[in-house]
Design a protein around this motif. Structure first.
Motif, PDB file in Angstrom:
ATOM      1  N   SER A 118       0.122   8.585 -12.287  1.00  0.00           N
ATOM      2  CA  SER A 118       0.877   7.788 -11.336  1.00  0.00           C
ATOM      3  C   SER A 118      -0.039   6.991 -10.430  1.00  0.00           C
ATOM      4  CB  SER A 118       1.809   8.677 -10.512  1.00  0.00           C
ATOM      5  OG  SER A 118       1.077   9.637  -9.807  1.00  0.00           O
ATOM      6  N   MET A 119       0.582   6.042  -9.772  1.00  0.00           N
ATOM      7  CA  MET A 119      -0.118   5.234  -8.786  1.00  0.00           C
ATOM      8  C   MET A 119       0.777   5.118  -7.568  1.00  0.00           C
ATOM      9  SD  MET A 119       0.206   1.489 -10.495  1.00  0.00           S
ATOM     10  CE  MET A 119       1.648   0.474 -10.295  1.00  0.00           C
ATOM     11  N   ASP A 120       0.156   4.950  -6.421  1.00  0.00           N
ATOM     12  CA  ASP A 120       0.893   4.785  -5.177  1.00  0.00           C
ATOM     13  C   ASP A 120       0.773   3.345  -4.724  1.00  0.00           C
ATOM     14  OD1 ASP A 120       1.294   7.491  -5.363  1.00  0.00           O
ATOM     15  OD2 ASP A 120       0.036   8.019  -3.660  1.00  0.00           O
ATOM     16  N   ILE A 121       1.876   2.805  -4.226  1.00  0.00           N
ATOM     17  CA  ILE A 121       1.920   1.454  -3.683  1.00  0.00           C
ATOM     18  C   ILE A 121       2.240   1.571  -2.194  1.00  0.00           C
ATOM     19  CG2 ILE A 121       3.052  -0.814  -3.784  1.00  0.00           C
ATOM     20  CD1 ILE A 121       1.603  -0.044  -6.383  1.00  0.00           C
ATOM     21  N   VAL A 122       1.449   0.899  -1.358  1.00  0.00           N
ATOM     22  CA  VAL A 122       1.678   0.865   0.090  1.00  0.00           C
ATOM     23  C   VAL A 122       2.049  -0.560   0.453  1.00  0.00           C
ATOM     24  CG1 VAL A 122       0.668   1.257   2.367  1.00  0.00           C
ATOM     25  CG2 VAL A 122      -0.016   2.707   0.439  1.00  0.00           C
ATOM     26  N   ASN A 123       3.118  -0.720   1.231  1.00  0.00           N
ATOM     27  CA  ASN A 123       3.602  -2.047   1.583  1.00  0.00           C
ATOM     28  C   ASN A 123       4.158  -2.038   2.999  1.00  0.00           C
ATOM     29  OD1 ASN A 123       4.232  -4.734   1.247  1.00  0.00           O
ATOM     30  ND2 ASN A 123       5.568  -4.426  -0.519  1.00  0.00           N
ATOM     31  N   GLN A 150       7.118   7.398   1.697  1.00  0.00           N
ATOM     32  CA  GLN A 150       7.300   6.986   3.088  1.00  0.00           C
ATOM     33  C   GLN A 150       8.257   5.802   3.097  1.00  0.00           C
ATOM     34  OE1 GLN A 150       3.566   6.457   5.074  1.00  0.00           O
ATOM     35  NE2 GLN A 150       4.486   5.892   7.014  1.00  0.00           N
ATOM     36  N   THR A 151       9.225   5.812   4.015  1.00  0.00           N
ATOM     37  CA  THR A 151      10.270   4.788   3.995  1.00  0.00           C
ATOM     38  C   THR A 151      10.387   4.038   5.310  1.00  0.00           C
ATOM     39  OG1 THR A 151      11.916   6.446   4.537  1.00  0.00           O
ATOM     40  CG2 THR A 151      11.666   5.890   2.206  1.00  0.00           C
ATOM     41  N   GLY A 152       9.298   3.447   5.743  1.00  0.00           N
ATOM     42  CA  GLY A 152       9.315   2.548   6.887  1.00  0.00           C
ATOM     43  C   GLY A 152       9.498   3.237   8.218  1.00  0.00           C
ATOM     44  N   GLN A 159       5.740   3.568   1.223  1.00  0.00           N
ATOM     45  CA  GLN A 159       4.855   4.028   0.158  1.00  0.00           C
ATOM     46  C   GLN A 159       5.693   4.625  -0.956  1.00  0.00           C
ATOM     47  OE1 GLN A 159       1.679   6.592   1.411  1.00  0.00           O
ATOM     48  NE2 GLN A 159       0.814   6.760  -0.627  1.00  0.00           N
ATOM     49  N   VAL A 160       5.411   4.191  -2.186  1.00  0.00           N
ATOM     50  CA  VAL A 160       6.109   4.729  -3.350  1.00  0.00           C
ATOM     51  C   VAL A 160       5.097   5.220  -4.367  1.00  0.00           C
ATOM     52  CG1 VAL A 160       8.175   3.305  -3.113  1.00  0.00           C
ATOM     53  CG2 VAL A 160       6.299   2.502  -4.514  1.00  0.00           C
TER      54      VAL A 160
END
Length: 95
Positions: A36-41, A66-68, A73-74
């Protein structure tokens, strides 16, 4: 069953917008089964989810870490065989 392993984090907040999705898809394509990979936005990356679902149906799972409201982060886990979350997308013929 193999447990997902995360080793790659992409913080897209530091990447020019036109380069984000190509980098994410390239990284996703390089993952092995259950990696897997994590995306931070800085916003909900839901459009990315829909694009992945259209191009890689059933070949990933998506989990919010994490949801804002300021940081999202997904974790996206790649699967080599289609997975189902109980909602049939029709791509596997119902199997």
């Amino acid at each position: 069953m193999t447990q997902p392993t995360s080793g790659t984090t992409i913080d897209v907040r530091t990447i020019p917008p036109r380069e984000r999705h190509p980098l994410i898809f390239q990284t996703f394509g390089a993952l092995g089964d259950a990696q897997s990979m994590d995306i931070v936005n800085d916003h909900d990356p839901r459009p990315l989810y829909y694009q992945l679902q259209a191009e890689q149906p059933g070949l990933f799972t998506w989990a919010y870490l994490q949801t804002g409201p300021e940081v999202w982060q997904v974790r996206i886990t790649r699967h080599t065989r289609p997975r189902s979350d109980g909602r049939c997308c029709g791509s596997c013929g119902g199997a």
